[in-house]
Scaffold this active site. Sequence first.
Site, PDB file in Angstrom:
ATOM      1  N   PHE A 164      67.282  92.203  35.285  1.00  0.00           N
ATOM      2  CA  PHE A 164      67.923  92.447  33.994  1.00  0.00           C
ATOM      3  C   PHE A 164      68.791  91.242  33.680  1.00  0.00           C
ATOM      4  O   PHE A 164      69.745  90.955  34.398  1.00  0.00           O
ATOM      5  CB  PHE A 164      68.773  93.718  34.049  1.00  0.00           C
ATOM      6  N   SER A 321      79.076  67.616  39.630  1.00  0.00           N
ATOM      7  CA  SER A 321      78.054  68.255  40.440  1.00  0.00           C
ATOM      8  C   SER A 321      76.688  67.656  40.131  1.00  0.00           C
ATOM      9  O   SER A 321      76.514  66.931  39.146  1.00  0.00           O
ATOM     10  CB  SER A 321      78.011  69.758  40.134  1.00  0.00           C
ATOM     11  N   GLY A 349      79.904  66.323  48.979  1.00  0.00           N
ATOM     12  CA  GLY A 349      79.042  66.900  50.006  1.00  0.00           C
ATOM     13  C   GLY A 349      77.798  66.084  50.277  1.00  0.00           C
ATOM     14  O   GLY A 349      77.158  66.253  51.319  1.00  0.00           O
ATOM     15  N   ARG A 408      79.097  77.238  40.476  1.00  0.00           N
ATOM     16  CA  ARG A 408      78.457  78.513  40.182  1.00  0.00           C
ATOM     17  C   ARG A 408      79.078  79.601  41.039  1.00  0.00           C
ATOM     18  O   ARG A 408      79.553  79.347  42.153  1.00  0.00           O
ATOM     19  CB  ARG A 408      76.942  78.437  40.445  1.00  0.00           C
ATOM     20  N   HIS A 586      50.626  51.070  51.667  1.00  0.00           N
ATOM     21  CA  HIS A 586      51.073  49.902  50.907  1.00  0.00           C
ATOM     22  C   HIS A 586      50.286  49.771  49.595  1.00  0.00           C
ATOM     23  O   HIS A 586      49.083  50.026  49.576  1.00  0.00           O
ATOM     24  CB  HIS A 586      50.844  48.644  51.759  1.00  0.00           C
TER      25      HIS A 586
END
Length: 611
Positions: A164, A321, A349, A408, A586
Amino acid sequence: MSSPKILHVAGWGTCSFYHRATKVLTSLAVLFPSQLRVIEHEFGTRNEYRAWLVDGGFRKTLSNEKAHNHNSSPFVWFSDSEDREISPSNEVSFLGGHDDTLKWCREFCSPSASASDVAEMVNDGYSKDHDYDYDLVVIGGGSGGLAASKEAASLGAKVAALDFVKPSPAGTAWGLGGTCVNVGCIPKKLMHSAALIRETIHADAGAFGTSVEGQDKEHSWETMRDNIQNHIRGLNFKYRVNLREKNVTYLNKLGKFKDAHTLELTDKKGRKSEVTASRFIVAVGGRPTALDCEGGDLAISSDDVFALPKNPGKTLCVGASYISLECAGFLGGLGLDVTIAVRSILLRGFDRECADLIGEYMASQGIKFKEQVVPKKLEKVDGGDKINVTFSDGSQETFDTVLVAIGRSADTEKLGLDNVKISPNPRNGKIPTKLEQTSCPNIYAIGDVMEGCPELTPVAIGAGISLSRRLFGGSTEPMDYKNICTTVFTPIEYGTVGYSEEDAYETFGKDNVEVYHKSFIPLEWSLSGDRAKHQGLAKVLVDKATDAIIGMHFLGPNAGEVMQGYGSAIKKKLTFKELSDTVGIHPTSAEEFVTLTVTKSSGEDAAAGGC
């Protein structure tokens, strides 16, 4: 699933040794519920305790000679039953008193020589002859939820999947498939591709002999958006068909726990019903964190940008971010005026060298960075068509669109977790688990909603499949969350697996890590004047003690395609010698990894030259 050890601890209420042993044992039981259960037997006085243990002869019911002579508090033993009285059929062994118990606790917490590859979960009470509506109800129709539901159904379980979509604050809604398909990876990669195509036309076409003079090179946001949205609607339909083909019942309803086996459902018209299940998997994912300042509701998020009715125009992307940088990258690549507001550092991070090179590349492409600031106020100006932003440094600037991507949070606020005694992290709404199992044993969590889980679609899919196999297929194999590849689709793409350079130094010690690196010009950039000013990067981190590769980083074209194969090799414990012994393909950018020879510790020039 193996059952946890059952430890009984007996003593009298005012005995400090009894309380200390009990406190340590119960703490371990909280931390390791699948391995340990503690049963307390507290007596009111010392005399009552001795009357039971010594005079009553309880200690003699154990076969251990040491138990027969034990008369102090506490008295601790293992049993296969939670009953205090021991019957001849019970498997019982004496642990000891206070000192022996603490010694056992220390050994219990000590790392084993090798990690177990068997997932031992708490018995959740599942039985095939239950009276519930379903064996499993999956809450959330994103990538992880769909994968879990289809896998469970293929193993014979009766499954329902709930999905939903609550519209974003800006009013954007979407179909079945979750964040990745509708407002994440898929439209992001397609818009990133659109920017790369435009860049190729403007930067490369002439150098490669293709004339674009006289051709209309203007970009149509509406055409791109409509084609992307049509593609997504096709995927939405495909997912519904897949559920039907796999015999998964699809329920377009919002779920809320009433108890551990019952969900209250609400459909789009507000009508309520209930469904019961023996097991549940929570896979509701996350939603963008809102901008917390005056006028913050004027900003849109990544939930909205892919379906905007018109070109967003001059745009402020708030946040450093990967979502913010990716959105800024494709918007800038489409020719828009883009600014990124950065509170601290880019891509926290991730590997710092790579993050800084991404920032430099984006700045060279005309994307502006406003550093060490956050928006303090947003207000409509020019009749409501534009947004004036006041920053924390007192400066102001007007934009057509403000896009916020500062993080988030898990979408658990209205899930009714308090009714099943699950306590999410108050900071981000995520659910703590062990082996995807929550504190309510028959309720599980996978994907972005799970505390400590990498927020990546393939991780959610893998976890969903792995969990369903354990729940209904007899598997004992846990999901492996280590050494997972990812790619950041910024204008110069960044692929990575394993440790960042900083984390490797912290974990292994700087003197124990060798860093091999090379900067290079991808062949496809070499004819274009502007592109040839930039370089890609290949970097490999090696544990000197074992020669094992513990991290790989790549900046350049097609980074995801380059890194995927190396990710498989890392999981198989690839060594640097094995990498160096590999014959490259290559000419490719991927072959830069197999030709690395220069280390950072040598101080030599890392720039590649020649063929």
